[in-house]
Design an enzyme around this catalytic site. Structure first.
Site, PDB file in Angstrom:
ATOM      1  N   SER A 130       0.734  -1.009   0.048  1.00  0.00           N
ATOM      2  CA  SER A 130       0.030   0.049   0.123  1.00  0.00           C
ATOM      3  C   SER A 130       0.704   1.245   0.100  1.00  0.00           C
ATOM      4  O   SER A 130       1.732   1.283  -0.937  1.00  0.00           O
ATOM      5  CB  SER A 130      -0.681  -0.280   1.286  1.00  0.00           C
ATOM      6  OG  SER A 130      -2.181   0.846   1.264  1.00  0.00           O
ATOM      7  N   ASP A 144      -9.845  -3.109  -5.986  1.00  0.00           N
ATOM      8  CA  ASP A 144      -8.997  -1.821  -5.010  1.00  0.00           C
ATOM      9  C   ASP A 144      -9.316  -1.278  -6.076  1.00  0.00           C
ATOM     10  O   ASP A 144      -9.426  -1.065  -7.093  1.00  0.00           O
ATOM     11  CB  ASP A 144      -7.881  -2.582  -4.337  1.00  0.00           C
ATOM     12  CG  ASP A 144      -6.946  -1.548  -4.044  1.00  0.00           C
ATOM     13  OD1 ASP A 144      -6.919  -0.467  -3.997  1.00  0.00           O
ATOM     14  OD2 ASP A 144      -5.918  -2.399  -3.688  1.00  0.00           O
ATOM     15  N   HIS A 193      -8.036  -5.125  -0.640  1.00  0.00           N
ATOM     16  CA  HIS A 193      -6.980  -4.201  -0.042  1.00  0.00           C
ATOM     17  C   HIS A 193      -6.630  -5.016   0.889  1.00  0.00           C
ATOM     18  O   HIS A 193      -7.275  -4.698   1.724  1.00  0.00           O
ATOM     19  CB  HIS A 193      -7.398  -2.558  -0.230  1.00  0.00           C
ATOM     20  CG  HIS A 193      -5.852  -1.427   0.256  1.00  0.00           C
ATOM     21  ND1 HIS A 193      -5.149  -1.356  -1.468  1.00  0.00           N
ATOM     22  CD2 HIS A 193      -5.337  -1.066   1.245  1.00  0.00           C
ATOM     23  CE1 HIS A 193      -4.155  -0.781  -0.806  1.00  0.00           C
ATOM     24  NE2 HIS A 193      -4.247  -0.624   0.106  1.00  0.00           N
TER      25      HIS A 193
END
Length: 308
Positions: free
Chosen positions: A154, A241, A271
């Site tokens: 991320s 996502d 995610h």
């Protein structure tokens, strides 16, 4: 005909795309980290996030040892193994997370590969806006002797890619980016704007807190003017996502510049699925791909064509 800029994009059928195991993970996560958490104070967000991560913590595999230390003035945690060193940059929107939030992930990478792992406790926003986190991660990478591998999930994926570009150094034997947010605005940002676990609104919220110029490649690696000199790269996207398109766009830039890269999309995953690696078969397979790729990169024989 409607204006192309406002063309409607069909919303995904998440009940079909996401399997029962993953839904169980989503519900368990939301029970610990409610969707409205972003509206709370930063201190409360961090407390809730840390508590949620602790609920998923599975402990260290047998034989893994770690200790905290300072590298280039940045607090880090070193998981003992052999080289090259895996530098792990955690996710959390540049706002939450730290050495404890991804502690077991790093320990399991160390156990699966035998490689030394160095987790970086970079400074967080809003107290330390961009480029503080980037500066910390770059300083640690520069201060780590010998060959290195970069891994980030991320927000950490964005940091890893930015560090790789800043170093442009053959010491970097490869990088693995896990559902990274690289500053793109592909169709996935609209198609998956209301995805479970991360929404487009969440992405915008964390971008505002970070306070970076969206055209700055040290904050948004997809905005770079060139992609030469980057290491072999595996970029993994989660299908459900808003950030999903960033991985493919980044890998395409690297290959167009003559480098080695591949982007893979994990079907039906969301995610944050690293925390589901022990309970969701798809997430388990994705994490196994991460560790196998790191082992191959460390040995110097990884090639995108080897990926399933």
């Amino acid at each position: 005909m409607p204006d192309s800029a406002h063309t409607l994009i069909a919303q995904p059928d998440y009940q079909r795309l996401i399997d029962a195991e993953t839904w169980a993970f989503i519900h368990r996560t939301k029970a610990a980290y409610p969707p409205d958490t972003a509206a709370l104070t930063i201190a409360d967000q961090r407390r809730i996030y840390d508590t949620m991560c602790r609920a998923f913590h599975t402990g260290y595999p047998p034989g893994v040892a770690a200790h905290d230390e300072s590298v280039a003035g940045v607090r880090c945690r070193r998981y003992l193994g052999h080289g090259p060193v895996v530098i792990y940059l955690h996710g959390g929107g540049f706002v939450v997370g730290g050495l404890d939030s991804h502690d077991d992930v790093c320990a399991e990478i160390c156990a699966a590969t035998g490689l030394e792992v160095l987790a970086v406790d970079y400074r967080l926003c809003p107290e330390h806006p961009h480029p503080a986190a980037f500066d910390d991660c770059l300083a640690v990478a520069r201060a780590t002797p010998g060959s290195i591998l970069l891994v980030g999930d991320s927000a950490g994926g964005a940091l890893a890619a930015a560090v790789a570009a800043a170093l442009s150094d053959p010491r970097v034997m490869g990088q693995v980016l896990i559902y990274p947010g690289l500053g793109g605005r592909g169709a996935s940002h609209r198609q998956h704007a209301h995805a479970p676990m991360l929404t487009a609104e969440d992405v915008a919220f964390y971008a505002r807190i970070r306070g970076a110029d969206p055209q700055d490649p040290t904050a948004a690696p997809l905005m770079a003017s060139h992609f030469t000199g980057l290491p072999p790269t595996l970029a993994l996207a989660a299908e459900c996502d808003p950030l999903a398109d960033d991985a493919a766009a980044y890998a395409a830039h690297i290959t167009a510049a003559g480098g080695r890269a591949i982007a893979l999309t994990d079907t039906g995953l969301v995610h944050g699925h690293l925390r589901a690696r022990h309970t969701v078969a798809r997430a388990r397979a994705s994490f196994a791909r991460v560790t196998a790729t790191l082992s191959a990169m460390a040995a110097g024989h990884w090639h995108p064509g080897d990926m399933p």
